[in-house]
Design an enzyme around this catalytic site. Structure first.
Site, PDB file in Angstrom:
ATOM      1  CB  SER A 150      -0.956   0.052   1.244  1.00  0.00           C
ATOM      2  OG  SER A 150      -1.920   1.035   1.280  1.00  0.00           O
ATOM      3  CG  ASP A 207      -3.994  -3.438  -3.944  1.00  0.00           C
ATOM      4  OD1 ASP A 207      -3.980  -3.320  -5.119  1.00  0.00           O
ATOM      5  OD2 ASP A 207      -5.011  -3.221  -3.278  1.00  0.00           O
ATOM      6  CG  HIS A 260      -5.594  -2.410   0.357  1.00  0.00           C
ATOM      7  ND1 HIS A 260      -4.840  -2.171  -0.918  1.00  0.00           N
ATOM      8  CD2 HIS A 260      -5.004  -1.551   1.104  1.00  0.00           C
ATOM      9  CE1 HIS A 260      -3.851  -1.185  -0.673  1.00  0.00           C
ATOM     10  NE2 HIS A 260      -4.079  -0.828   0.727  1.00  0.00           N
TER      11      HIS A 260
END
Length: 337
Positions: free
Chosen positions: A163, A188, A266
């Site tokens: 992330s 991601d 996610h």
């Protein structure tokens, strides 16, 4: 800047628990702004070393202090992997611990978890995004310093980021240029506030000799468009990932409902990656986007490379695959019609 006499109280970090993922919370953001808690990068960014000799208790490597490296269990003959956590996490958190354990189960590794939690606290996402531009160059400087001590060759270093951590890795790579680390794996990579920043504003293929990206929540929390040399789209790369549908989440319990609805897809990125470390052949992928057998496409799905730990650094393009809804996620299939 917050007045000194109240700084210690207002700048404390708190842990909040939502389901199985504790989150980092602060009353004020950290960084450079009028109401920000002050930061000292050398103090507030921690480099926590784990090896098979200390698999659960970290040894802190202090930038600029060679003794902290020499007195540690760091072994220059073993490969080194650096893991950078995401927004509202801390190290070791759930993602970092899972990835660390996978590597140490697999073989002898120097696993360095970068803890930048003070600058990535909830609810200060905007400030955390800005801080990624500060943390990345600090990691770059530390990696150069470690290389100068003979710890590793940057060309063999593997940096993994989830992330916001993936964006930190990108800014690290930009700060190292014209040098490059061997590989950056983006799990991601964060999308909100990065989508319109251009090549210099987020992780790209220019940031390492090989950049591979796993997309699991594209268009929401993660980037939907390709960013690296090889981009992987398990189950289409968008939410909801299998197992993140409402009935499955309800079975996990009411306490984790909100957290898992928002972040389940996610977080699949680091879960897939950690599993690939211990099962490197488990995630074969194809350029054909027919990741479901019933999909109508003008191509036939066939395995061409592997997603995750064993990704081929010579492969280029977009790759697709499917996974199981729950762990173990790897289907271990070698082909289907």
């Amino acid at each position: 800047m917050i007045p000194g006499f109240i700084t210690p109280l207002l700048c404390r970090l708190f842990l909040m628990y939502k389901g199985d993922a504790p989150v980092n919370f602060a009353l004020f953001p950290s960084g450079t702004c009028l109401l920000c808690c002050p930061v000292n990068l050398d103090r507030d960014i921690l480099y926590q070393l784990y090896t098979r000799r200390n698999p659960t208790i970290p040894q802190t490597i202090q930038p600029g202090n060679p003794c902290s490296l020499r007195r540690s269990n760091f072994n220059a003959s073993h490969p080194t992997v650096v893991y950078i956590h995401g927004y509202s996490e801390r190290s070791p958190g759930l993602s970092g611990t899972t990835v660390r354990n996978a590597y140490l189960f697999r073989n002898n590794f120097n696993v360095i978890l970068v803890d930048w939690s003070k600058m990535a606290t909830m609810p200060w996402y905007v400030k955390a995004v800005w801080n990624t531009r500060i943390v990345g160059p600090h990691i770059a400087q530390t990696m150069r310093w470690l290389e100068s001590l003979g710890a590793f060759d940057l060309r063999r270093l593997h940096v993994v980021g989830f992330s916001l951590g993936a964006e930190v890795a990108g800014f690290m790579g930009k700060a190292l240029f014209p040098q490059r680390v061997g590989r950056i794996t983006g799990l991601d990579a964060a999308y909100p506030l990065y989508m319109d920043t251009g090549m210099e504003g987020h992780l790209t293929a220019n940031d390492a000799n090989f950049v591979d990206v796993i997309h699991t929540d594209g268009g929401r929390l993660g980037f939907p468009v390709p960013l690296g040399h090889a981009d992987f789209y398990p189950n289409g790369g968008r939410g909801r990932q299998p197992g993140c549908d409402l009935p499955n989440i309800l079975m996990m319990g009411v306490n984790s409902l909100l957290n898992r609805i928002i972040t389940c897809s996610h977080q699949r990125a680091w879960r897939f990656y950690a599993e690939s470390v211990t099962n490197p052949l488990g995630f074969p992928a194809s350029r054909c986007p027919k990741w479901r057998p019933e999909m109508r496409t003008p191509c036939q799905w066939r395995p061409e490379t592997l997603m995750g730990y064993a990704a081929n650094p010579r492969r280029r393009g977009l790759f697709y695959l499917r996974t199981n809804a729950n762990a173990p996620f790897a289907t271990n299939i070698t082909g289907y019609c």
